[in-house]
Scaffold this motif. Structure first.
Motif, PDB file in Angstrom:
ATOM      1  N   GLY A  33       0.808  -1.257  -0.035  1.00 18.59           N
ATOM      2  CA  GLY A  33       0.020  -0.083  -0.020  1.00 18.59           C
ATOM      3  C   GLY A  33       0.843   1.334   0.037  1.00 18.59           C
ATOM      4  N   LEU A  34       1.928   1.231   0.734  1.00 22.98           N
ATOM      5  CA  LEU A  34       2.993   2.451   0.781  1.00 22.98           C
ATOM      6  C   LEU A  34       3.550   2.681  -0.500  1.00 22.98           C
ATOM      7  CD1 LEU A  34       3.993   2.433   4.701  1.00 22.98           C
ATOM      8  CD2 LEU A  34       2.528   4.006   3.434  1.00 22.98           C
ATOM      9  N   ALA A  35       4.166   1.499  -1.099  1.00 26.37           N
ATOM     10  CA  ALA A  35       4.589   1.406  -2.452  1.00 26.37           C
ATOM     11  C   ALA A  35       3.571   2.165  -3.520  1.00 26.37           C
ATOM     12  CB  ALA A  35       4.922  -0.006  -2.911  1.00 26.37           C
ATOM     13  N   PHE A  57       9.990  17.826  -9.931  1.00 25.61           N
ATOM     14  CA  PHE A  57      10.852  16.625 -10.238  1.00 25.61           C
ATOM     15  C   PHE A  57      11.877  16.253  -8.977  1.00 25.61           C
ATOM     16  CE2 PHE A  57       9.406  17.894 -14.549  1.00 25.61           C
ATOM     17  CZ  PHE A  57       8.824  16.649 -14.635  1.00 25.61           C
ATOM     18  N   SER A  58      12.328  17.435  -8.388  1.00 27.02           N
ATOM     19  CA  SER A  58      13.183  17.107  -7.245  1.00 27.02           C
ATOM     20  C   SER A  58      12.844  16.240  -6.262  1.00 27.02           C
ATOM     21  CB  SER A  58      13.670  18.523  -6.565  1.00 27.02           C
ATOM     22  OG  SER A  58      12.733  19.087  -6.133  1.00 27.02           O
ATOM     23  N   ALA A  59      11.272  16.240  -6.055  1.00 23.96           N
ATOM     24  CA  ALA A  59      10.848  15.410  -4.881  1.00 23.96           C
ATOM     25  C   ALA A  59      10.633  13.884  -5.345  1.00 23.96           C
ATOM     26  CB  ALA A  59       9.354  16.050  -4.727  1.00 23.96           C
ATOM     27  N   ILE A  60      10.688  13.742  -6.332  1.00 18.04           N
ATOM     28  CA  ILE A  60      10.576  12.343  -6.968  1.00 18.04           C
ATOM     29  C   ILE A  60      11.686  11.302  -6.364  1.00 18.04           C
ATOM     30  CG2 ILE A  60      10.359  10.724  -9.005  1.00 18.04           C
ATOM     31  CD1 ILE A  60       8.930  13.270 -10.601  1.00 18.04           C
ATOM     32  N   GLY A  61      12.792  11.809  -6.370  1.00 17.57           N
ATOM     33  CA  GLY A  61      14.048  10.997  -5.753  1.00 17.57           C
ATOM     34  C   GLY A  61      13.625  10.276  -4.465  1.00 17.57           C
ATOM     35  N   MET A  62      12.856  11.078  -3.454  1.00 21.25           N
ATOM     36  CA  MET A  62      12.619  10.601  -2.606  1.00 21.25           C
ATOM     37  C   MET A  62      11.605   9.591  -2.574  1.00 21.25           C
ATOM     38  SD  MET A  62      13.214  10.071   0.902  1.00 21.25           S
ATOM     39  CE  MET A  62      14.225  11.365   1.487  1.00 21.25           C
ATOM     40  N   ASN A  63      10.723   9.824  -3.341  1.00 24.17           N
ATOM     41  CA  ASN A  63       9.361   8.885  -3.654  1.00 24.17           C
ATOM     42  C   ASN A  63       9.954   7.721  -4.136  1.00 24.17           C
ATOM     43  OD1 ASN A  63       7.575  11.457  -4.889  1.00 24.17           O
ATOM     44  ND2 ASN A  63       7.519  10.716  -3.209  1.00 24.17           N
ATOM     45  N   LEU A 101       9.607   3.985  -2.242  1.00 19.69           N
ATOM     46  CA  LEU A 101       9.012   2.937  -3.051  1.00 19.69           C
ATOM     47  C   LEU A 101      10.054   1.807  -3.173  1.00 19.69           C
ATOM     48  CD1 LEU A 101       7.159   1.793  -5.272  1.00 19.69           C
ATOM     49  CD2 LEU A 101       8.517   3.016  -6.891  1.00 19.69           C
ATOM     50  N   GLY A 102      11.416   1.937  -3.266  1.00 19.81           N
ATOM     51  CA  GLY A 102      12.234   0.614  -3.118  1.00 19.81           C
ATOM     52  C   GLY A 102      12.368   0.114  -1.834  1.00 19.81           C
ATOM     53  N   LEU A 103      12.201   0.870  -0.737  1.00 16.92           N
ATOM     54  CA  LEU A 103      12.319   0.194   0.698  1.00 16.92           C
ATOM     55  C   LEU A 103      11.062  -0.739   0.926  1.00 16.92           C
ATOM     56  CD1 LEU A 103      13.894   3.075   2.578  1.00 16.92           C
ATOM     57  CD2 LEU A 103      14.778   0.705   2.352  1.00 16.92           C
ATOM     58  N   ALA A 104       9.716   0.138   0.329  1.00 13.97           N
ATOM     59  CA  ALA A 104       8.572  -0.545   0.593  1.00 13.97           C
ATOM     60  C   ALA A 104       8.356  -2.169  -0.396  1.00 13.97           C
ATOM     61  CB  ALA A 104       7.399   0.258   0.237  1.00 13.97           C
ATOM     62  N   LEU A 105       9.008  -1.924  -1.414  1.00  9.47           N
ATOM     63  CA  LEU A 105       9.077  -3.037  -2.195  1.00  9.47           C
ATOM     64  C   LEU A 105      10.073  -4.137  -1.486  1.00  9.47           C
ATOM     65  CD1 LEU A 105       8.763  -1.668  -5.719  1.00  9.47           C
ATOM     66  CD2 LEU A 105       6.948  -2.680  -4.367  1.00  9.47           C
ATOM     67  N   PHE A 106      11.040  -3.934  -0.981  1.00  9.88           N
ATOM     68  CA  PHE A 106      11.981  -4.633  -0.407  1.00  9.88           C
ATOM     69  C   PHE A 106      11.329  -5.387   0.676  1.00  9.88           C
ATOM     70  CE2 PHE A 106      15.338  -5.042   3.080  1.00  9.88           C
ATOM     71  CZ  PHE A 106      15.954  -6.065   2.472  1.00  9.88           C
ATOM     72  N   ILE A 107      10.855  -4.543   1.424  1.00  7.31           N
ATOM     73  CA  ILE A 107       9.961  -5.145   2.662  1.00  7.31           C
ATOM     74  C   ILE A 107       8.898  -6.160   2.410  1.00  7.31           C
ATOM     75  CG2 ILE A 107       8.335  -4.363   4.653  1.00  7.31           C
ATOM     76  CD1 ILE A 107       9.972  -1.826   4.524  1.00  7.31           C
ATOM     77  N   ALA A 108       8.062  -5.686   1.261  1.00  3.80           N
ATOM     78  CA  ALA A 108       7.127  -6.637   0.737  1.00  3.80           C
ATOM     79  C   ALA A 108       7.779  -8.005   0.335  1.00  3.80           C
ATOM     80  CB  ALA A 108       6.257  -6.048  -0.177  1.00  3.80           C
ATOM     81  N   TRP A 109       8.685  -7.938  -0.432  1.00  2.00           N
ATOM     82  CA  TRP A 109       9.292  -9.043  -1.147  1.00  2.00           C
ATOM     83  C   TRP A 109       9.948  -9.784   0.014  1.00  2.00           C
ATOM     84  CZ3 TRP A 109      14.671  -9.754  -0.544  1.00  2.00           C
ATOM     85  CH2 TRP A 109      15.371 -10.939  -1.297  1.00  2.00           C
TER      86      TRP A 109
END
Length: 136
Positions: free
Chosen positions: A88-90, A106-112, A116-124
């Motif tokens: 859900g957070l991803a 566009f400068s805000a997208i890097g943190m997103n 996103l990567g951390l959330a997907l790592f946790i889900a996986w």
């Protein structure tokens, strides 16, 4: 023995990621859900052009998602909810990236992307590599 050490390392990395991501989303969610719009607009300029109900909804979603990363796993009560919270957070981060891109922020997208990567790592990880088993 190597596989056991690998699983232990992944489990530790997942707990660190869960704690960090939960802290980030709980803090961000509390801020959006509880602060007056004037204070939010100073910290987050996009709030000025966004319906307040949407900002509050995002805040509550982030807060609940952050809690969902920790509480089911810590108490081993329906720990699969941690996977769903991470997914859900991803999704929130994908939508946030699209929102910021549509506004030219566009400068805000890097943190997103990082979140996103951390959330997907946790889900996986909690689904495939180091699942937490429910208490009996």
């Amino acid at each position: 023995m190597t596989n056991q050490k690998s699983n232990k390392a992944i489990n530790i990395a997942l707990w660190i990621a869960q704690g960090f991501l939960a802290l980030m989303f709980i803090m961000a969610g509390l801020m959006k859900a509880t602060q007056p719009v004037e204070a939010l607009t100073e910290a987050l300029p996009w709030v000025a052009n966004t319906p307040l109900a949407l900002v509050k909804f995002i805040g509550v979603s982030e807060l609940l998602g952050g809690l969902g990363l920790l509480i089911p796993s810590i108490f081993r009560w329906k720990p699969n909810l941690t996977v769903l919270a991470a997914l859900g957070l991803a999704l929130v981060m994908v939508l946030a990236g699209g929102f910021h891109a549509s506004r030219g922020e566009f400068s805000a997208i890097g943190m997103n992307v990082i979140l996103l990567g951390l959330a997907l790592f946790i889900a996986w990880g909690r689904r495939k590599k180091a699942p937490i088993l429910a208490k009996n």
